[in-house]
Structures are given as structure tokens and as C-alpha cells.
Design a protein around this motif. Structure first.
Motif, mmCIF file in Angstrom:
data_model
loop_
_atom_site.group_PDB
_atom_site.id
_atom_site.type_symbol
_atom_site.label_atom_id
_atom_site.label_comp_id
_atom_site.label_asym_id
_atom_site.label_seq_id
_atom_site.Cartn_x
_atom_site.Cartn_y
_atom_site.Cartn_z
ATOM 1 N N MET A 146 -34.535 7.638 -15.520
ATOM 2 C CA MET A 146 -33.192 7.558 -16.098
ATOM 3 C C MET A 146 -32.750 6.100 -16.252
ATOM 4 S SD MET A 146 -31.432 10.699 -14.000
ATOM 5 C CE MET A 146 -29.751 10.349 -14.608
ATOM 6 N N PHE A 147 -33.035 5.284 -15.252
ATOM 7 C CA PHE A 147 -32.689 3.860 -15.301
ATOM 8 C C PHE A 147 -33.416 3.163 -16.457
ATOM 9 C CE2 PHE A 147 -34.359 -0.341 -14.052
ATOM 10 C CZ PHE A 147 -33.186 -1.077 -14.115
ATOM 11 N N LEU A 148 -34.723 3.437 -16.588
ATOM 12 C CA LEU A 148 -35.495 2.834 -17.678
ATOM 13 C C LEU A 148 -34.986 3.303 -19.031
ATOM 14 C CD1 LEU A 148 -39.089 3.080 -16.145
ATOM 15 C CD2 LEU A 148 -37.641 1.033 -16.337
ATOM 16 N N ASN A 149 -34.539 4.543 -19.090
ATOM 17 C CA ASN A 149 -33.937 5.078 -20.308
ATOM 18 C C ASN A 149 -32.681 4.295 -20.687
ATOM 19 O OD1 ASN A 149 -34.791 7.035 -22.058
ATOM 20 N ND2 ASN A 149 -33.989 8.754 -20.897
ATOM 21 N N VAL A 150 -31.849 3.990 -19.678
ATOM 22 C CA VAL A 150 -30.601 3.259 -19.926
ATOM 23 C C VAL A 150 -30.885 1.891 -20.527
ATOM 24 C CG1 VAL A 150 -28.620 2.130 -18.830
ATOM 25 C CG2 VAL A 150 -29.243 4.465 -18.176
ATOM 26 N N TRP A 151 -31.756 1.131 -19.872
ATOM 27 C CA TRP A 151 -31.979 -0.254 -20.288
ATOM 28 C C TRP A 151 -32.992 -0.391 -21.423
ATOM 29 C CZ3 TRP A 151 -29.451 -4.686 -19.106
ATOM 30 C CH2 TRP A 151 -28.484 -4.604 -18.088
ATOM 31 N N GLY A 152 -33.950 0.539 -21.491
ATOM 32 C CA GLY A 152 -35.013 0.409 -22.479
ATOM 33 C C GLY A 152 -34.765 1.137 -23.784
ATOM 34 N N ILE A 153 -33.933 2.193 -23.758
ATOM 35 C CA ILE A 153 -33.715 2.991 -24.966
ATOM 36 C C ILE A 153 -32.232 3.081 -25.338
ATOM 37 C CG2 ILE A 153 -34.023 5.262 -26.046
ATOM 38 C CD1 ILE A 153 -36.498 5.647 -24.295
ATOM 39 N N ILE A 154 -31.396 3.533 -24.401
ATOM 40 C CA ILE A 154 -29.989 3.768 -24.740
ATOM 41 C C ILE A 154 -29.286 2.479 -25.145
ATOM 42 C CG2 ILE A 154 -27.749 4.559 -23.870
ATOM 43 C CD1 ILE A 154 -29.306 6.521 -22.065
ATOM 44 N N TRP A 155 -29.341 1.459 -24.303
ATOM 45 C CA TRP A 155 -28.602 0.236 -24.581
ATOM 46 C C TRP A 155 -29.104 -0.488 -25.832
ATOM 47 C CZ3 TRP A 155 -24.480 -2.177 -25.031
ATOM 48 C CH2 TRP A 155 -24.363 -3.569 -25.020
ATOM 49 N N PRO A 156 -30.418 -0.710 -26.015
ATOM 50 C CA PRO A 156 -30.854 -1.369 -27.258
ATOM 51 C C PRO A 156 -30.433 -0.611 -28.516
ATOM 52 C CG PRO A 156 -32.628 -1.360 -25.650
ATOM 53 C CD PRO A 156 -31.551 -0.479 -25.091
ATOM 54 N N ASN A 157 -30.508 0.719 -28.476
ATOM 55 C CA ASN A 157 -30.128 1.501 -29.656
ATOM 56 C C ASN A 157 -28.615 1.570 -29.843
ATOM 57 O OD1 ASN A 157 -32.510 2.819 -31.168
ATOM 58 N ND2 ASN A 157 -33.073 2.938 -29.011
ATOM 59 N N GLN A 158 -27.858 1.586 -28.753
ATOM 60 C CA GLN A 158 -26.403 1.568 -28.875
ATOM 61 C C GLN A 158 -25.923 0.251 -29.460
ATOM 62 O OE1 GLN A 158 -24.262 3.724 -28.908
ATOM 63 N NE2 GLN A 158 -24.431 5.267 -27.322
ATOM 64 N N LYS A 159 -26.605 -0.842 -29.152
ATOM 65 C CA LYS A 159 -26.220 -2.132 -29.744
ATOM 66 C C LYS A 159 -26.336 -2.084 -31.268
ATOM 67 C CE LYS A 159 -28.845 -4.815 -27.113
ATOM 68 N NZ LYS A 159 -29.448 -6.075 -26.561
ATOM 69 N N ARG A 160 -27.345 -1.408 -31.765
ATOM 70 C CA ARG A 160 -27.496 -1.263 -33.213
ATOM 71 C C ARG A 160 -26.466 -0.282 -33.766
ATOM 72 N NH1 ARG A 160 -32.906 -0.511 -31.300
ATOM 73 N NH2 ARG A 160 -34.060 -2.469 -31.363
ATOM 74 N N ALA A 161 -26.291 0.833 -33.067
ATOM 75 C CA ALA A 161 -25.363 1.864 -33.546
ATOM 76 C C ALA A 161 -23.924 1.363 -33.590
ATOM 77 C CB ALA A 161 -25.461 3.096 -32.651
ATOM 78 N N LEU A 162 -23.543 0.501 -32.638
ATOM 79 C CA LEU A 162 -22.172 0.010 -32.561
ATOM 80 C C LEU A 162 -21.946 -1.273 -33.366
ATOM 81 C CD1 LEU A 162 -21.537 0.626 -28.752
ATOM 82 C CD2 LEU A 162 -20.636 1.963 -30.667
ATOM 83 N N GLY A 163 -23.011 -1.815 -33.949
ATOM 84 C CA GLY A 163 -22.855 -3.029 -34.754
ATOM 85 C C GLY A 163 -22.895 -4.304 -33.945
ATOM 86 N N ILE A 164 -23.218 -4.218 -32.658
ATOM 87 C CA ILE A 164 -23.363 -5.429 -31.843
ATOM 88 C C ILE A 164 -24.566 -6.219 -32.345
ATOM 89 C CG2 ILE A 164 -23.786 -6.295 -29.499
ATOM 90 C CD1 ILE A 164 -22.347 -3.714 -28.502
ATOM 91 N N VAL A 165 -25.613 -5.491 -32.689
ATOM 92 C CA VAL A 165 -26.758 -6.056 -33.419
ATOM 93 C C VAL A 165 -26.678 -5.511 -34.841
ATOM 94 C CG1 VAL A 165 -29.274 -6.068 -33.637
ATOM 95 C CG2 VAL A 165 -28.211 -6.257 -31.371
ATOM 96 N N VAL A 166 -26.617 -6.384 -35.819
ATOM 97 C CA VAL A 166 -26.389 -5.969 -37.209
ATOM 98 C C VAL A 166 -27.687 -5.433 -37.818
ATOM 99 C CG1 VAL A 166 -25.655 -6.709 -39.498
ATOM 100 C CG2 VAL A 166 -24.539 -7.650 -37.459
ATOM 101 N N VAL A 167 -27.602 -4.184 -38.292
ATOM 102 C CA VAL A 167 -28.719 -3.552 -39.010
ATOM 103 C C VAL A 167 -28.136 -2.778 -40.186
ATOM 104 C CG1 VAL A 167 -30.229 -3.365 -36.973
ATOM 105 C CG2 VAL A 167 -28.615 -1.526 -37.495
ATOM 106 N N ASP A 168 -28.997 -2.293 -41.072
ATOM 107 C CA ASP A 168 -28.493 -1.520 -42.223
ATOM 108 C C ASP A 168 -28.043 -0.131 -41.763
ATOM 109 O OD1 ASP A 168 -30.749 0.285 -42.214
ATOM 110 O OD2 ASP A 168 -31.910 -1.239 -43.280
ATOM 111 N N ASP A 169 -27.406 0.603 -42.659
ATOM 112 C CA ASP A 169 -26.814 1.892 -42.302
ATOM 113 C C ASP A 169 -27.852 2.919 -41.852
ATOM 114 O OD1 ASP A 169 -24.316 0.921 -42.817
ATOM 115 O OD2 ASP A 169 -24.146 1.807 -44.816
ATOM 116 N N ASP A 170 -29.017 2.921 -42.483
ATOM 117 C CA ASP A 170 -30.057 3.874 -42.085
ATOM 118 C C ASP A 170 -30.541 3.588 -40.663
ATOM 119 O OD1 ASP A 170 -29.916 5.201 -44.467
ATOM 120 O OD2 ASP A 170 -31.654 4.187 -45.373
ATOM 121 N N ALA A 171 -30.756 2.319 -40.377
ATOM 122 C CA ALA A 171 -31.206 1.942 -39.033
ATOM 123 C C ALA A 171 -30.126 2.237 -37.998
ATOM 124 C CB ALA A 171 -31.584 0.461 -39.001
ATOM 125 N N LYS A 172 -28.869 2.041 -38.383
ATOM 126 C CA LYS A 172 -27.753 2.330 -37.485
ATOM 127 C C LYS A 172 -27.693 3.820 -37.150
ATOM 128 C CE LYS A 172 -23.942 0.028 -38.009
ATOM 129 N NZ LYS A 172 -22.597 -0.465 -38.454
#
Length: 205
Positions: A146-172
Motif C-alpha cells: 500500500m505504501f509503495l502504491n501511494v508513492w510509486g503510483i497514486i502520487w505521480p499520477n495524481q500530480k498529472r491528473a491535478l495539473g501539478i505536472v502539465v500533460v495533455d488532456d488524454d494523459a491527464k
């Protein structure tokens, strides 16, 4: 009193001060500040951080993810720009503290205990006496996943989904789905993990 409670920082710092006073009091009445005391203090940190971590996991899954589709489009940016980033800050760091403190408790109980738990009891030959270690080991490894999920998957993808890391709409959109599925995975694993921890401490100590 109302003024004190109206300020979050003051309230939580006072609560922490009162709790630390109780921790010190337990050290006094339990016979000193030896190994058992520090094991208890680490367990306290583990439980407090764990409540925050799993509480936020349940907030995301019981409330935010379920309610977001029903929120009017013009209101969603308030969630994405203000509430979600703040919640994710406490979510990921409380996960880290929970795991580090939990591993600290395990190591404080001795290297033999740690070896038994991490090996699901196989270090001692998986005798009848070792079977409790098997169940505790399941809980610990679920927590690590669960911890590895938080730091390795959830947080990196949430940064893209929330616009903290800028990506195109499909990637978001893809990132938002991956983060949701990883969060749901942690929800799935949370109850078995908590069952392992709680039942082991009660039945085996």
C-alpha cells in the motif's frame, strides 16, 4: 476556548503537547524509559500516523471519488486546486511515517521477531507456534504494498491528473484513472491489513 479551537494549528499543537505529556507519564509509571517504553512510543507514532493515512484513504474512496462525478463542472477546480493537493500531502507523508514507525516497532522487538514476521514464520520453521507470525507478516507486507502504491503510483499520477505536472488532456484522464484504481487497490487491501495488525496484537501481543 472557542478562539483556541477555531485555529487548527493551535488545536493540533495543544493536542500533541497533551499526548506527549501522557507518553512521558506512561514512561514514569511503567518503570522508566527502557526498550519497552520506546517500543510503545513508536507504536503510538505508528497508530497516529496510520489513522491519518487510512482515514484519508477512506475519505478519497468513500467521499471524493464517489461524489466528484456529481459536482458541477464549475465547482470541480476548487477540489482539484485546493482540497485534493492538501489531502494528498498529508496522505503520502502519513503513509511514510506509518511504515517507518511500524518497521521501528518491529525492529525494537528484536531481529529474531523481525525475521519471523517478514518471512511469514518460515525463519523459525513454521511450527504451530510460528503461525501467528504468518498472519502478522501478511499484514506488514500488505502495508508495504500500500505504501509503495501511494508513492510509486497514486502520487505521480495524481500530480498529472491535478495539473501539478502539465500533460495533455488524454494523459491527464489516463493518470486520473490509474490513480483511482491504485487507490481502490489500497482500499481493497486496507481491511485485511488492519485485521492482521489488530488481531495479532490482541491474540499474540
Amino acid at each position: 476556548m472557542g478562539k483556541l479551537l477555531s485555529n487548527f494549528r493551535t488545536t493540533i499543537l495543544l493536542s500533541l503537547a497533551l499526548a506527549l505529556g501522557m507518553v512521558l507519564a506512561f514512561g514514569q509509571v511503567s518503570g522508566g524509559f527502557g526498550d519497552i517504553f520506546w517500543q510503545a512510543a513508536l507504536r503510538w507514532v505508528h497508530v497516529v500516523a496510520g489513522i491519518l493515512w487510512i482515514g484519508l484513504l477512506y475519505y478519497f474512496n468513500f467521499v471524493q471519488i464517489r461524489v466528484m462525478p456529481n459536482i458541477p463542472a464549475e465547482l470541480k477546480p476548487a477540489i482539484g486546486k485546493h482540497i485534493a493537493p492538501e489531502a494528498l500531502f498529508w496522505f503520502r507523508w502519513s503513509a511514510l511515517v506509518t511504515v517507518v514507525a511500524g518497521l521501528g516497532v518491529m525492529l525494537a522487538r528484536g531481529h529474531a521477531y523481525a525475521a519471523e514476521v517478514l518471512s511469514f514464520g518460515f525463519a523459525g520453521g513454521l511450527t504451530e507456534d510460528q503461525k501467528g507470525f504468518t498472519l502478522m507478516g501478511v499484514g506488514i507486507w500488505l502495508a508495504v504494498i500500500m505504501f509503495l502504491n501511494v508513492w510509486g503510483i497514486i502520487w505521480p499520477n495524481q500530480k498529472r491528473a491535478l495539473g501539478i505536472v502539465v500533460v495533455d488532456d488524454d494523459a491527464k484522464a489516463k493518470a486520473a484513472r490509474v490513480a483511482m484504481l491504485a487507490s481502490r487497490t489500497n482500499l481493497l487491501l486496507s481491511l485485511p491489513m488492519l485485521t492482521s495488525m489488530a488481531m495479532y496484537q490482541t491474540l499474540f501481543g
